[in-house]
Scaffold this motif. Structure first.
Motif, short mmCIF file in Angstrom:
data_model
loop_
_atom_site.label_atom_id
_atom_site.label_comp_id
_atom_site.label_asym_id
_atom_site.label_seq_id
_atom_site.Cartn_x
_atom_site.Cartn_y
_atom_site.Cartn_z
N PHE A 188 -0.67 -0.32 4.17
CA PHE A 188 0.31 0.74 3.98
C PHE A 188 0.16 1.35 2.60
O PHE A 188 -0.09 0.65 1.62
CB PHE A 188 1.74 0.19 4.13
CG PHE A 188 2.06 -0.29 5.50
CD1 PHE A 188 2.29 0.62 6.53
CD2 PHE A 188 2.15 -1.64 5.78
CE1 PHE A 188 2.60 0.18 7.80
CE2 PHE A 188 2.46 -2.09 7.05
CZ PHE A 188 2.68 -1.17 8.05
N THR A 189 0.39 2.63 2.53
CA THR A 189 0.39 3.29 1.23
C THR A 189 1.77 3.11 0.60
O THR A 189 2.73 2.73 1.27
CB THR A 189 0.09 4.79 1.37
OG1 THR A 189 1.15 5.40 2.10
CG2 THR A 189 -1.24 5.02 2.07
N LEU A 190 1.86 3.41 -0.67
CA LEU A 190 3.12 3.29 -1.38
C LEU A 190 4.18 4.21 -0.77
O LEU A 190 5.34 3.83 -0.63
CB LEU A 190 2.91 3.61 -2.87
CG LEU A 190 4.15 3.49 -3.74
CD1 LEU A 190 4.72 2.08 -3.68
CD2 LEU A 190 3.84 3.89 -5.17
N ILE A 191 3.79 5.39 -0.38
CA ILE A 191 4.74 6.34 0.23
C ILE A 191 5.28 5.78 1.54
O ILE A 191 6.47 5.87 1.82
CB ILE A 191 4.05 7.70 0.48
CG1 ILE A 191 3.56 8.29 -0.82
CG2 ILE A 191 4.94 8.63 1.26
CD1 ILE A 191 4.51 9.19 -1.52
N GLU A 192 4.43 5.21 2.36
CA GLU A 192 4.87 4.64 3.63
C GLU A 192 5.85 3.48 3.41
O GLU A 192 6.86 3.37 4.11
CB GLU A 192 3.66 4.14 4.44
CG GLU A 192 2.79 5.26 4.96
CD GLU A 192 1.48 4.77 5.55
OE1 GLU A 192 0.95 5.46 6.43
OE2 GLU A 192 1.00 3.69 5.14
N VAL A 193 5.60 2.65 2.42
CA VAL A 193 6.49 1.53 2.12
C VAL A 193 7.84 2.06 1.64
O VAL A 193 8.90 1.58 2.05
CB VAL A 193 5.86 0.60 1.07
CG1 VAL A 193 6.86 -0.43 0.57
CG2 VAL A 193 4.64 -0.10 1.65
#
Length: 127
Positions: A8-13
């Motif tokens: 997961f990317t930081l934005i998704e998290v």
């Protein structure tokens, strides 16, 4: 050749945490409303029983009650209650109007002013 790692990317998290936070907040509000609604219904039910009991006590007396107003404190359920009985005259001399107001003490402290919960009116006739 570079190999890209999956995850997961930081934005998704951050989006997932935001959605979880909104759902948790909504669930907390719903449960809080449920608890306060339950307490309100419980108090209304107990207060109605106390008022009906008081009116039935007056109906079972041997004589017609005199015109008066009085209060008494009683423990019922897990709370302390104030039951105020007003007996009023009617145009018919052999009948009385009875108003019973039941109020609940908030913190089991009889020095605090109780909060009215339920009022019941009835007529009592001479036996």
């Amino acid at each position: 050749m570079t190999r890209r790692q999956g995850g997961f990317t930081l934005i998704e998290v951050l989006v997932a945490l935001l959605v979880f936070g909104l759902i948790a907040t909504a669930a907390a509000q719903v449960s809080s409303q449920y608890i306060s609604s339950y307490e309100r219904i419980r108090d209304k039910t107990l207060a109605a029983w106390l008022a009906e009991n008081r009116i039935n006590e007056l109906r079972l007396e041997e004589t017609l009650p005199g015109i008066s107003e009085n209060s008494r404190d009683t423990d019922y359920g897990q709370s302390r209650w104030q039951v105020t009985t007003r007996i009023l005259a009617t145009e018919e001399p052999s009948m009385r109007r009875v108003e019973v107001t039941v109020a609940r003490y908030r913190d089991q402290n009889p020095n605090d002013e109780p909060a009215p919960v339920h009022t019941l009116s009835a007529f009592v006739g001479a036996p």
